[in-house]
Every structure is written in structure tokens, then in C-alpha cells.
Scaffold this active site. Structure first.
Site, PDB file in Angstrom:
ATOM      1  N   SER A 140       0.682  -1.202   0.023  1.00 17.83           N
ATOM      2  CA  SER A 140      -0.059  -0.035   0.157  1.00 17.83           C
ATOM      3  C   SER A 140       0.964   1.201   0.058  1.00 17.83           C
ATOM      4  O   SER A 140       1.877   1.382  -0.676  1.00 17.83           O
ATOM      5  CB  SER A 140      -1.079   0.018   1.082  1.00 17.83           C
ATOM      6  OG  SER A 140      -2.103   0.949   1.212  1.00 17.83           O
ATOM      7  N   ASP A 180      -8.517  -5.461  -5.592  1.00 22.25           N
ATOM      8  CA  ASP A 180      -8.179  -4.564  -4.925  1.00 22.25           C
ATOM      9  C   ASP A 180      -8.319  -3.211  -5.884  1.00 22.25           C
ATOM     10  O   ASP A 180      -7.741  -3.052  -6.636  1.00 22.25           O
ATOM     11  CB  ASP A 180      -6.678  -4.707  -4.648  1.00 22.25           C
ATOM     12  CG  ASP A 180      -6.199  -3.382  -3.764  1.00 22.25           C
ATOM     13  OD1 ASP A 180      -7.021  -2.518  -3.027  1.00 22.25           O
ATOM     14  OD2 ASP A 180      -5.003  -3.312  -3.568  1.00 22.25           O
ATOM     15  N   HIS A 207      -6.063  -6.666  -1.758  1.00 23.63           N
ATOM     16  CA  HIS A 207      -4.842  -5.898  -1.292  1.00 23.63           C
ATOM     17  C   HIS A 207      -3.625  -6.534  -0.650  1.00 23.63           C
ATOM     18  O   HIS A 207      -3.771  -7.211   0.384  1.00 23.63           O
ATOM     19  CB  HIS A 207      -5.359  -4.905   0.052  1.00 23.63           C
ATOM     20  CG  HIS A 207      -4.698  -3.503  -0.172  1.00 23.63           C
ATOM     21  ND1 HIS A 207      -4.609  -2.681  -1.135  1.00 23.63           N
ATOM     22  CD2 HIS A 207      -4.566  -2.734   0.901  1.00 23.63           C
ATOM     23  CE1 HIS A 207      -3.883  -1.696  -0.633  1.00 23.63           C
ATOM     24  NE2 HIS A 207      -3.844  -1.714   0.524  1.00 23.63           N
TER      25      HIS A 207
END
Ligand SMILES: *[C@@H]1O[C@H](CO)[C@@H](O)[C@H](O)[C@H]1NC(C)=O
Ligand SMILES: *[C@@H]1O[C@H](CO)[C@@H](O)[C@H](O)[C@H]1NC(C)=O
Ligand SMILES: *[C@@H]1O[C@H](CO)[C@@H](O)[C@H](O)[C@H]1NC(C)=O
Ligand SMILES: *[C@@H]1O[C@H](CO)[C@@H](O)[C@H](O)[C@H]1NC(C)=O
Ligand SMILES: *[C@@H]1O[C@H](CO)[C@@H](O)[C@H](O)[C@H]1NC(C)=O
Length: 501
Positions: A184, A435, A460
Site C-alpha cells: 500500500s 483490490d 490488497h
């Protein structure tokens, strides 16, 4: 010790709670609106994760980029080490921490622990400044722009560089190859770190790193379109029920006893003051669930079953035709908020975090400006991105204006293929198409050494999770490829070193 872990990580965001109108698009920040209740619930369910790391604190320079007297102020930056598998002189794997306490990322990046024995690697997790315990001004760190001004990605990358050099020196392992890992926002940092500090890291594995979510590099609607696609792919009826629920919500709340009825339908702990909290509550459930649409049951933000989007849609599809859309979406969202079956009622309104003094909110108000809209085709109500409203809001909260073009100026992004195929190397961008953040990442191979690993069913940074017996073949293969590529970087590095001798 800041045990109040930032439980939500990932660039998740909050629907700008101070915007009374809610007409404009939610700007997603990493802390959800429901953070406090989520945190509480998560804490009740999982004891603090037991992770095999030792904790250290490094005296870090506050300001790497000026030479004013106050620049040399020191703060203590936390980092974690596991040297159990390390063969002295072997590789060093560093996780470039993101917006939260570092234990949480360590607990959710079991992949590094899984592969450490094979590489005989030293594992290091470095906390990002202004998160967890790494607070340069202690409790006053979030007080104002005067302190928060030192919270930015460039300072964070420099922290990593300085700390890694010091660590290598102390371990007399200056020749050890360093590979950086991040998921991320941490993945963005890992990729940027490789570009900015190639003399420190030989490669980067950037999982679910939306480095292109800035300016107008990708369509602004892509995030919510991707969320919607997850649900539509699961069931067209499910998508249509969710899409139609917003109108039903508005119609009901316009009625005299509407809010009271909504409070009953949504089993709220307290009577609702506004329909917007219902909307935020539902959005949050749908967005987070899309992000963590993992192939196995997991407890990342919330405990959830395998493929939770499909599970939600099954609930929606299972209703009799006469049921209202709102009762259907409530039942679906309950899967997210109450999979543990422990909730007596739901605190819909307690997430309206108007303090806004959290780290990611500051970052989003300064350099991390990621415009998002909802197209007519999305399952959310259409909305636009009103930059002026966003910027005014930031100005009001912090007294500073965002710099929406700074990230692309500092790190690039536009026409990234053309640039990186000549100037970069040794980066893996891994993404799962479930995601929504994948749309802002690199999904095509750029060169022989800048590789995109894309899975249709991944979510994710699923590749960073510890391997389990239930893992599907595509996930096993994805991780295998990552290991193979990293092994190549390391082999090449040692060969180069040999030749130099
Ligand atoms: C390396 O050792 C020095 C001197 O003891 C210490 O100040 C520093 O914090 C150490 N570096 C790291 C990364 O722990
Ligand atoms: C949560 O789940 C349990 C078990 O199914 C149920 O008894 C409870 O009413 C649910 N909570 C809410 C707020 O719906
Ligand atoms: C939110 O929760 C906190 C503590 O959990 C409580 O003190 C506060 O009153 C709640 N706010 C609302 C609006 O319910
Ligand atoms: C969405 O629909 C509205 C109303 O039908 C229309 O005015 C608008 O142009 C549409 N926007 C897009 C992006 O298609
Ligand atoms: C990129 O190349 C690797 C092989 O080096 C391959 O496994 C992968 O599927 C390619 N990625 C894409 C998105 O085509």
C-alpha cells in the site's frame, strides 16, 4: 507506548466528515470513519499479535533537508529486527513502514518471515515517522502544521536510508544486499526508495502500491469503478441492489419518522442524527471488503470469511424479492461489522472523526492528494471531486494548502513506462485486481527488471500475508515468482561484488 494502534491502515479513507453537504466525493484517507469502534472490536477479538521481533529505537534526525539549528533535533524511531535466520553477511530485507504502528505491518507481512530461512535474511521493519511510537514531538506531534510539517514522504525515505546505513555499519555487514518491501503506501515508499536510493537497496517489492493515483494519471473514477466491478462480477443483482439502495436511503430519510426507522433497521446504539452516517457506514463496509477480498479467511481489518464480497452478495441474493434494498444492504454490511457475531448494536455515528489530526489526514492534505470520483456506472452515488472544497477544508484544518502536483514532480508517474524503462530497475509491482487500489499501480511490465505481477483474484497485498494451507495455486505461484526474482537480484549483486574483487 502508543498502544492505540492505527488499526486501519491502508490507504483507507474517510469520507470528509466536515463537509456538511456530502455532495462531493469522499476523499479516502487511511483511517476509516469507524475507526474507534473498529479498533475496539478488533482488540476484543484478537489479542496483540505475537510477532517474533526485537524492538529497537534509533536516534533519528528530525529534518534531513535543511541545516538550521532545529534540524538537528533527534527523535526516536522504532524498528523491529529478526536475526534468527540471518547468515552474517547475507541479505537484509527491510519493510518500509507506512501509516500505522509497525507491529501491525509486521503481523500482516508474514511473507517476509516465510522466506527468510531460504535467503538466510535479516528482517527489519522500520516504523514511519509520526506513527506508532515514532513521534518526533511526543504527544504534541499532531498539534499543528509547525510539528506536522516534518511528516512527509521525503523525510520518511531519508529516515529509512539513514537507519539502514547505521544498521549495516553496526552489524559489520556493509556489503549485505538490501531489498525493500512495502504494501500500500508502504509499497509506494518501497518503490520510491529504490528509485531514490539505488545505492542502498538493490531492489523493491512494492505490493498494491498506487503510485499512479495522483494528478490525472489514471481516471479519477477508477477506484470506485473497481469496487463496483468486484460486486458486479459476484452478482449483477447484488450490484443493482447496492446501487439502488442510496435512493431508498434518501427517500426514507426525507420522511417524518425516517431517521427513527433507519435507526431501527440499522440497529444503531444511539438514535441517528443524520442519514450520512448510514451512507458512510455502508460505503466503508463495501470498500474495505472489496480491498480485502482475500481467497482465505483473514483478519486484516476485520475478521472475514474467504471471498467476503461473494459472501455479501450471497446474503443480498438470498433475500425474498419483497424485502427493501436497505434491509438487504444492512444484512450485507453486517457481515463486515459483525462476522464475529459479538456486536449488540452498531455505532454508526461514532466514526465522524472531526479532529482530523491524524497522520494520514495531514499527509492527504499536503502531498498525498488522490482525486476520486464516482461515475454513473459505479454502484455508489455519482459524485465529482471538488478540489476547491477539499483544499479549503485542509486550509481550515491545518492552515496549509495541499500541493497536488508535488508527488508527480518529486517521484514522477506520468508516462512511467517511458521513464522507468531507461532509468529504473529491480522493482516488482504486485497487484490483485480485486483490490481497487490496483488501478493506481503499475499493471504492465516496463522492462526486464521492472516487473508487474498481476492476479485476477488477488486483493490488497494478499501476497504479503503468511502462507496458509488453503492458499490457491495462483497465490502460491505469485509468491514463487517474487522469490525467484529477488533471488536473481541477489545473485547478480554477489556476482558483481565478486567481479570487483
Ligand atoms: C548503531 O550504533 C550506534 C552507536 O552505538 C547507535 O547510536 C545507533 O543507534 C545504532 N544504529 C542502529 C540502527 O541501531
Ligand atoms: C451480530 O450477530 C449476532 C449473532 O448472529 C446477533 O445475535 C446480533 O444481533 C448481531 N448484531 C447486530 C447489531 O445485528
Ligand atoms: C463515541 O465513542 C466514545 C467512546 O467510545 C464516546 O465517548 C462518544 O460519546 C461517542 N460519540 C458518539 C457521537 O456517539
Ligand atoms: C451521469 O448522468 C447524468 C444525469 O443522467 C448526466 O448529466 C451526466 O453527464 C452523466 N455523467 C457521466 C460521466 O456520464
Ligand atoms: C511480466 O513478466 C513476468 C516474467 O518476467 C511474467 O511472469 C508476468 O506475467 C508479466 N506481467 C504481465 C502483467 O504481463
Amino acid at each position: 507506548m502508543a498502544s492505540s494502534s492505527t488499526f486501519l491502515f491502508l490507504l483507507l479513507f474517510t469520507i470528509s466528515s466536515t463537509t456538511a453537504t456530502m455532495q462531493s466525493i469522499p476523499t479516502y484517507f487511511p483511517r476509516s470513519t469507524y475507526q474507534s469502534s473498529l479498533q475496539k472490536q478488533a482488540k476484543d477479538l484478537v489479542s496483540e499479535p505475537k510477532i517474533p521481533y526485537e524492538t529497537y529505537y534509533f536516534p533519528q534526525l528530525l529534518d534531513h533537508f535543511t541545516f538550521r539549528p532545529q534540524s538537528s533535533k533527534i527523535f526516536y524511531q522504532k524498528y523491529l529486527i529478526n536475526s534468527h535466520y540471518w547468515h552474517h553477511g547475507g541479505p537484509i530485507f527491510v519493510y518500509t513502514g507506512n501509516e500505522g504502528n509497525i507491529e501491525w505491518f509486521a503481523a500482516n507481512t508474514g511473507f517476509m518471515l516465510d522466506i527468510a530461512p531460504k535467503f538466510q535474511a535479516l528482517l527489519v521493519f522500520i516504523e514511519h515517522r509520526f506513527y506508532g511510537e515514532s513521534m518526533p514531538f511526543g504527544k504534541d506531534s499532531y498539534n499543528s502544521a509547525k510539528t506536522l510539517g516534518y511528516l512527509n514522504s521525503r523525510q520518511a525515505l531519508a529516515d529509512f536510508a539513514v537507519l539502514i546505513r547505521s544498521l549495516k555499519k553496526n552489524h559489520s555487514s556493509e556489503e549485505s544486499p538490501v531489498v525493500v518491501f512495502g504494501g500500500s503506501y508502504g509499497g509506494m515508499l518501497a518503490a520510491w526508495f529504490r528509485l531514490k536510493y539505488p545505492h542502498i537497496a538493490i531492489g523493491a517489492l512494492a505490493s498494491s502500491a498506487p503510485i499512479l493515483q495522483f494528478d490525472d494519471i489514471i481516471p479519477w473514477s477508477s477506484f470506485y469503478d473497481a469496487v463496483s466491478k468486484d460486486y458486479k462480477d459476484a452478482s449483477v443483482n447484488c450490484y443493482e441492489v447496492i446501487k439502488g439502495s442510496w435512493q431508498e436511503l434518501e427517500a426514507l430519510s426525507a420522511q417524518k419518522e425516517g431517521l427513527a426507522e433507519l435507526s431501527r433497521t440499522f440497529r444503531t446504539c444511539k438514535n441517528l442524527q443524520s442519514m450520512y452516517s448510514v451512507r458512510n457506514w455502508l460505503w466503508t463496509a463495501f470498500v474495505y471488503t472489496a480491498m480485502v477480498n482475500y481467497p482465505t479467511k483473514a483478519n486484516f481489518m476485520m475478521p472475514l470469511p474467504a471471498y467476503p464480497v461473494q459472501a455479501m452478495c450471497k446474503i443480498i441474493d438470498g433475500f425474498s424479492p419483497g424485502a427493501t434494498k436497505l434491509s438487504k444492504v444492512f444484512a450485507a454490511a453486517s457481515l463486515y461489522y459483525n462476522y464475529s457475531q459479538t456486536q449488540k448494536c452498531f455505532e454508526l455515528e461514532n466514526g465522524t472523526d472531526v479532529h482530523g489530526l491524524h497522520g494520514w489526514d495531514w499527509q492527504a492534505c499536503t502531498e498525498m492528494v488522490m482525486p476520486m470520483t464516482c461515475s454513473n456506472e459505479s454502484m455508489f452515488s455519482p459524485s465529482s471531486f471538488n478540489y476547491k472544497e477539499f483544499a479549503d477544508n485542509c486550509k481550515e484544518k491545518y492552515g496549509v494548502m495541499p500541493r497536488p502536483h508535488w508527488i508527480t514532480t518529486e517521484y514522477g508517474g506520468s508516462r512511467i513506462e517511458l521513464v522507468l524503462k531507461r532509468s529504473g530497475s529491480n522493482i516488482i509491482f504486485s497487484n490483485g485486481m480485486q483490490d481497487p487500489w490496483s488501478r493506481g499501480s503499475v499493471l504492465k511490465n516496463i522492462s526486464a527488471t521492472i516487473i508487474a505481477l498481476v492476479t485476477e483474484k488477488g486483493a490488497h497485498h494478499v501476497d504479503f500475508r503468511s502462507a496458509t494451507k488453503e492458499d490457491p495455486e495462483w497465490l502460491i505461484q505469485q509468491r514463487r515468482k517474487e522469490v525467484e526474482i529477488i533471488q536473481n537480484w541477489i545473485d547478480e549483486y554477489y556476482m558483481d561484488i565478486e567481479q570487483e574483487r
